[in-house]
Design an enzyme around this catalytic site. Sequence first.
Site, PDB file in Angstrom:
ATOM      1  N   LYS A 129       0.830  -1.271  -0.048  1.00  0.00           N
ATOM      2  CA  LYS A 129      -0.030   0.023   0.155  1.00  0.00           C
ATOM      3  C   LYS A 129       0.984   1.104   0.022  1.00  0.00           C
ATOM      4  O   LYS A 129       0.574   2.223  -0.447  1.00  0.00           O
ATOM      5  CB  LYS A 129      -0.871  -0.021   1.395  1.00  0.00           C
ATOM      6  CG  LYS A 129      -2.149  -1.030   1.157  1.00  0.00           C
ATOM      7  CD  LYS A 129      -3.454  -0.585   1.873  1.00  0.00           C
ATOM      8  CE  LYS A 129      -4.521  -1.602   1.482  1.00  0.00           C
ATOM      9  NZ  LYS A 129      -5.641  -1.393   2.452  1.00  0.00           N
ATOM     10  N   LYS A 213      -8.619 -10.095  -8.963  1.00  0.00           N
ATOM     11  CA  LYS A 213      -9.508 -10.183  -8.149  1.00  0.00           C
ATOM     12  C   LYS A 213     -10.619  -9.177  -8.525  1.00  0.00           C
ATOM     13  O   LYS A 213     -10.448  -8.012  -8.985  1.00  0.00           O
ATOM     14  CB  LYS A 213      -9.290  -9.874  -6.572  1.00  0.00           C
ATOM     15  CG  LYS A 213      -9.031 -11.109  -5.916  1.00  0.00           C
ATOM     16  CD  LYS A 213      -8.413 -10.640  -4.488  1.00  0.00           C
ATOM     17  CE  LYS A 213      -9.208  -9.602  -3.721  1.00  0.00           C
ATOM     18  NZ  LYS A 213      -8.983  -9.731  -2.285  1.00  0.00           N
ATOM     19  N   LYS A 216     -13.163  -3.164  -6.053  1.00  0.00           N
ATOM     20  CA  LYS A 216     -13.726  -1.978  -6.038  1.00  0.00           C
ATOM     21  C   LYS A 216     -12.922  -0.795  -6.599  1.00  0.00           C
ATOM     22  O   LYS A 216     -13.437   0.246  -7.225  1.00  0.00           O
ATOM     23  CB  LYS A 216     -14.276  -1.556  -4.685  1.00  0.00           C
ATOM     24  CG  LYS A 216     -13.375  -1.097  -3.700  1.00  0.00           C
ATOM     25  CD  LYS A 216     -13.855  -0.977  -2.455  1.00  0.00           C
ATOM     26  CE  LYS A 216     -12.907  -1.287  -1.233  1.00  0.00           C
ATOM     27  NZ  LYS A 216     -13.486  -1.555   0.061  1.00  0.00           N
TER      28      LYS A 216
HETATM   29  P1  AMP Z   1     -11.912  -4.935   0.730  1.00  0.00           P
HETATM   30  O1  AMP Z   1     -13.153  -4.574  -0.190  1.00  0.00           O
HETATM   31  O2  AMP Z   1     -10.954  -5.225  -0.256  1.00  0.00           O
HETATM   32  O3  AMP Z   1     -11.658  -3.829   1.895  1.00  0.00           O
HETATM   33  O4  AMP Z   1     -12.419  -6.240   1.209  1.00  0.00           O
HETATM   34  C1  AMP Z   1     -13.520  -6.431   2.155  1.00  0.00           C
HETATM   35  C2  AMP Z   1     -13.884  -7.791   2.242  1.00  0.00           C
HETATM   36  O5  AMP Z   1     -14.109  -8.747   1.174  1.00  0.00           O
HETATM   37  C3  AMP Z   1     -12.456  -8.773   2.764  1.00  0.00           C
HETATM   38  O6  AMP Z   1     -12.489  -9.495   3.667  1.00  0.00           O
HETATM   39  C4  AMP Z   1     -12.055  -9.344   1.676  1.00  0.00           C
HETATM   40  O7  AMP Z   1     -11.297 -10.444   1.604  1.00  0.00           O
HETATM   41  C5  AMP Z   1     -13.038  -9.579   0.883  1.00  0.00           C
HETATM   42  N1  AMP Z   1     -13.024  -9.532  -0.486  1.00  0.00           N
HETATM   43  C6  AMP Z   1     -12.554  -8.292  -1.370  1.00  0.00           C
HETATM   44  N2  AMP Z   1     -12.527  -8.708  -2.610  1.00  0.00           N
HETATM   45  C7  AMP Z   1     -13.003 -10.008  -2.988  1.00  0.00           C
HETATM   46  C8  AMP Z   1     -12.923 -10.920  -3.927  1.00  0.00           C
HETATM   47  N3  AMP Z   1     -12.767 -10.501  -5.096  1.00  0.00           N
HETATM   48  N4  AMP Z   1     -13.196 -12.319  -3.850  1.00  0.00           N
HETATM   49  C9  AMP Z   1     -13.409 -12.880  -2.586  1.00  0.00           C
HETATM   50  N5  AMP Z   1     -13.468 -11.892  -1.247  1.00  0.00           N
HETATM   51  C10 AMP Z   1     -12.959 -10.506  -1.493  1.00  0.00           C
END
Ligand code: AMP
Length: 353
Positions: A129, A213, A216
């Site tokens: 990051k 992946k 967002k």
């Molecule tokens: P984030 O949006 O990256 O802050 O992630 C929030 C939660 O969603 C975390 O627990 C991530 O591990 C999960 N997460 C985010 N993107 C994915 C994805 N593409 N597939 C599975 N889990 C995800």
Amino acid sequence: MNETAAPARRHPPRVFSGVQPTGNLHLGNYLGAVREFVRLQDKNLDGVEFEHRFYCVVDLHAYTVLQDPEALRTGIRELTAAFLACGLDAKKSIIFNQSQVAEHAELAWIFNCVARIGWVNRMTQFKEKAGKNRENASVGLYAYPVLQAADILAYRATHVPIGEDQKQHLELSRDIAQKFNHDFGAEDFFPQPEPLIRSEAARVMSLRDGSKKMSKSEPSDMSRINLKDDADTIAQKIRKAKTDPEPLPDAADGLEERPEARNLVAIYAALSDGTVDDVLTQYAGKPFSEFKPALAELAIEKLAPIASELRRLADDPNYIDQVLADGAERAAAIAGPVLRDTYDLMGLLRTRS
Ligand code: AMP
Ligand code: TRP
């Protein structure tokens, strides 16, 4: 779910997890995280009966990079609404916002003094990051995993559902708990929290590129299905999802070199609560022109109720604020005594109750 040492007996099993309120939730967040929270809410794990489940909107973690105050305020309410719309129940789980329970920040300071610079230096997420310009990263971004340890240990949580990427942070939490207990001669004061790592199948990939992946932060909205998307948008995104010209194989190993195909099949499997092999048994030899409409129908069936609940809750910010206020009160009632005992042990005076 993976196995590590069982938590010490003295600590009642409690679940804690957090999500940052930055941006809309998408299918990856749902299948990979929030749906797991809902499952843990409604069932116990291999005979472990959870006393409490804490699901926290971690707004202080979001502030490790600069936020727009108005967007953050909206994001906090939207994430809370998404928790509820996905099936978390504010009566069964403690749903709350990190900054509304001051104990997180207080315990984080104490843990800053427990954690060693060498430990935090090893955190790969910080390196990613902060990028090249590390000198310019906030001190908060560096201390991020220490605050995460405080989140968990302020409730003496024993089980932490997280993605694989958070495993290292959880190990740091365990090290902090252990060093604190050791430094203050109070073995078992804090538990050793155990990660509940989601299976790889829960990793949802981009609809445009099966090697990335679903995220967002990806500029193209066509790469993800947002929980807010309406039925037409979901259908269109699935119709346009990248695939290859081959029909579906009859077994999972036939998907190995086909990341986009594998992703769509995995999404179908996850949404239908089946396995990839179940899906392939049904669709072996079928072209995408047949599979995609079936997937779209399933996705709409599962996601449309969430989207409509999100819309309903978006019109009722007072209700959301009330859920958060109640959650904060219940969370503080548990974290408060933990902090008081922590201060006592450390020779700090805590005059407020
Ligand atoms: P984030 O949006 O990256 O802050 O992630 C929030 C939660 O969603 C975390 O627990 C991530 O591990 C999960 N997460 C985010 N993107 C994915 C994805 N593409 N597939 C599975 N889990 C995800
Ligand atoms: N760092 C976690 C993530 O990015 C979010 C988080 C903050 C968290 N505090 C936590 C997760 C405590 C589990 C437990 O996904």
